[in-house]
Each structure stands twice: as C-alpha cells, then as structure tokens.
Design a protein around this motif. Structure first.
Motif, PDB file in Angstrom:
ATOM      1  N   VAL A  56     -75.935  19.132  13.224  1.00  0.00           N
ATOM      2  CA  VAL A  56     -77.724  18.495  13.526  1.00  0.00           C
ATOM      3  C   VAL A  56     -77.269  18.200  15.354  1.00  0.00           C
ATOM      4  CG1 VAL A  56     -78.452  17.022  11.478  1.00  0.00           C
ATOM      5  CG2 VAL A  56     -76.705  16.163  13.242  1.00  0.00           C
ATOM      6  N   ASP A  57     -78.320  18.268  16.430  1.00  0.00           N
ATOM      7  CA  ASP A  57     -78.231  17.527  17.392  1.00  0.00           C
ATOM      8  C   ASP A  57     -78.144  16.289  17.610  1.00  0.00           C
ATOM      9  OD1 ASP A  57     -78.905  20.751  18.261  1.00  0.00           O
ATOM     10  OD2 ASP A  57     -81.217  20.252  18.089  1.00  0.00           O
ATOM     11  N   ALA A  58     -76.576  15.849  18.506  1.00  0.00           N
ATOM     12  CA  ALA A  58     -76.731  14.369  19.040  1.00  0.00           C
ATOM     13  C   ALA A  58     -75.663  14.640  20.271  1.00  0.00           C
ATOM     14  CB  ALA A  58     -75.301  14.430  17.857  1.00  0.00           C
ATOM     15  N   PRO A  59     -75.932  13.582  20.550  1.00  0.00           N
ATOM     16  CA  PRO A  59     -75.504  13.093  22.208  1.00  0.00           C
ATOM     17  C   PRO A  59     -74.265  13.627  22.060  1.00  0.00           C
ATOM     18  CG  PRO A  59     -76.567  11.202  21.733  1.00  0.00           C
ATOM     19  CD  PRO A  59     -76.652  12.706  19.496  1.00  0.00           C
ATOM     20  N   ALA A  60     -73.680  14.636  23.354  1.00  0.00           N
ATOM     21  CA  ALA A  60     -71.851  15.421  23.511  1.00  0.00           C
ATOM     22  C   ALA A  60     -71.138  14.069  23.440  1.00  0.00           C
ATOM     23  CB  ALA A  60     -71.914  15.608  24.782  1.00  0.00           C
ATOM     24  N   GLY A  61     -70.060  14.022  22.814  1.00  0.00           N
ATOM     25  CA  GLY A  61     -68.912  13.273  23.458  1.00  0.00           C
ATOM     26  C   GLY A  61     -67.981  13.255  21.802  1.00  0.00           C
ATOM     27  N   PRO A  62     -67.291  12.000  21.972  1.00  0.00           N
ATOM     28  CA  PRO A  62     -66.714  12.111  20.206  1.00  0.00           C
ATOM     29  C   PRO A  62     -67.848  10.998  19.544  1.00  0.00           C
ATOM     30  CG  PRO A  62     -64.808  11.390  22.432  1.00  0.00           C
ATOM     31  CD  PRO A  62     -66.342  11.695  23.010  1.00  0.00           C
ATOM     32  N   ILE A  63     -67.407  10.886  18.361  1.00  0.00           N
ATOM     33  CA  ILE A  63     -68.338   9.852  17.531  1.00  0.00           C
ATOM     34  C   ILE A  63     -67.639   9.160  16.267  1.00  0.00           C
ATOM     35  CG2 ILE A  63     -68.900  12.371  16.311  1.00  0.00           C
ATOM     36  CD1 ILE A  63     -71.727  10.070  15.970  1.00  0.00           C
ATOM     37  N   GLU A  64     -67.104   7.806  15.465  1.00  0.00           N
ATOM     38  CA  GLU A  64     -66.647   7.727  15.279  1.00  0.00           C
ATOM     39  C   GLU A  64     -65.645   8.709  13.680  1.00  0.00           C
ATOM     40  OE1 GLU A  64     -62.837   6.194  15.268  1.00  0.00           O
ATOM     41  OE2 GLU A  64     -62.883   6.665  16.990  1.00  0.00           O
ATOM     42  N   ASP A  65     -68.154   8.254  13.174  1.00  0.00           N
ATOM     43  CA  ASP A  65     -68.756   9.011  12.152  1.00  0.00           C
ATOM     44  C   ASP A  65     -69.636   9.160  11.920  1.00  0.00           C
ATOM     45  OD1 ASP A  65     -69.311   9.164   9.339  1.00  0.00           O
ATOM     46  OD2 ASP A  65     -68.358   7.399   8.444  1.00  0.00           O
ATOM     47  N   PRO A  66     -69.918  10.129  11.779  1.00  0.00           N
ATOM     48  CA  PRO A  66     -71.199  10.983  12.257  1.00  0.00           C
ATOM     49  C   PRO A  66     -72.814  10.451  11.768  1.00  0.00           C
ATOM     50  CG  PRO A  66     -69.723  12.619  11.511  1.00  0.00           C
ATOM     51  CD  PRO A  66     -68.701  11.892  11.164  1.00  0.00           C
TER      52      PRO A  66
END
Length: 207
Positions: free
Chosen positions: A79-89
C-alpha cells in the motif's frame, strides 16, 4: 554496522546483516565474504550472502539492491505509505490492505497500459500452495517469516483476496488495451504465464 566510504552506497563486511530490498522473501542474510570492485567507474562489491530463506547467494551490489537488515520499508508492491523506515507496517495498515495491495503503477492512469499489465503479470509467479505462499506473504509485507505472525490458513485467505484483486485488475487493463490496440494485447497475453491466461478465461466465462 557496515562501514561507509565517501560513496553513498554502503560498504559491507563479513558478518554484516543485510536484506535484498527487491527480494524480501529471501529474508535476512549474513555476509560471508565481500570483495570490493570497480564496475564502469563505480565502486561496488561482490558479496556472498547466506539468506534465511534462500540460502547462499552471490550478488553484485551494482545490480542487486542490498541494504542493512535494519532498513525495513513497506515493499513497492504494498500500500502507498510515507517514504522511510517503518518498524511495523501492521501498526498503520490492516493486513487485508497490505496483502491485497498491487504495485502502485497498476493504478497509475498516466502509465502506459502495457507497462501496467506487465507488472501485474509478474504477480502470477505466486501460488497459494507450498513455499510460494510464504514467498508471496514475505514480498507483500516485508516479513522474514510470515508464519511467526499468521497461520497458513490465514495467509491462504489473504491470498484469495489478493488473487481476486489481481485477476480483476488484469481483466480490466487487458480489456482497455484491447480496445485501443488488440494486437498488442494479444501479444502480451501470448507471453503471459498460464495462471494469468486461466484467470482471464475464467472471468470472461462469467460474463
């Protein structure tokens, strides 16, 4: 942590933990050997990496997108999401959204129809059975081991949603392309994997 040179690309050393950003289904890997090279004037490395789900692989960083293991992002097919690291989608998106997501280009009206169809056809390498189901889940959600969080029965249900969305998107795009350029549509379908042609035949039979 990998050492860095003036070059923006990371330089890895033995025992660094890495991932292949374009093959998340391989899981986390450990660098077993690293050789520094110059390819077309650009510094890169030839790595031997033992991946959790793919075994030992030889990769050239000029061609393979190898990143530190702690670089976790929602895959491009998700899914479209803000760029950058994410701990848990799953903290920001429902499992149904993540697992049913198609590559962004598929829904990009400005993109050429053949390109959108080609991206969809790549998704037919996944099946609902055996290790392919886990490869699909790992790719969609960027997980090393989907069974740590979901049961196989749950993944099979999520795959059914994904397959329904994928198949109907393919039918819609092929229909649009056939109206504009029937020969191009037929050419793409002639090269399509059998599961894609079977899905279209099944959907067309329901009309």
């Amino acid at each position: 942590m990998p050492a860095h040179m003036s070059d923006p690309a990371p330089i890895f050393v033995r025992d660094d933990r890495v991932r292949h950003a374009e093959k998340p289904e391989w899981g986390e890997g450990r660098v077993e050997s690293a050789q520094n090279l110059m390819v077309n004037g650009t510094r890169c490395q030839r790595l031997e990496v033992r991946f959790a789900r793919a075994g030992l692989k030889k990769v050239l960083t000029a061609a393979a997108k190898i990143v530190p293991a702690d670089t976790v992002t929602i895959p491009a097919s998700s899914v479209d999401a803000p760029a950058g690291p994410i701990e848990d989608p799953f903290e920001t998106h429902k499992p149904e959204e993540i697992f049913a997501a198609l590559p962004p280009i598929v829904n990009e009206d400005a993109a050429p129809l053949p390109d959108r169809i080609t991206e969809l056809l790549k998704l037919y390498r996944f099946r609902q059975h055996d290790a392919s189901l886990l490869d699909w889940a790992a790719t969609q959600a960027g997980m090393t081991d989907p069974l740590e969080r979901f049961t196989r029965a749950q993944l099979e249900q999520l795959f059914e949603r994904f397959a329904w969305k994928r198949d109907n998107a393919l039918k819609d795009l092929v229909t649009k392309l056939a109206r504009r350029d029937r020969a191009r549509a037929q050419s793409l379908l002639a090269q399509a994997p059998p599961p894609a042609r079977e899905a279209l035949a099944r959907l067309n039979a329901r009309r």
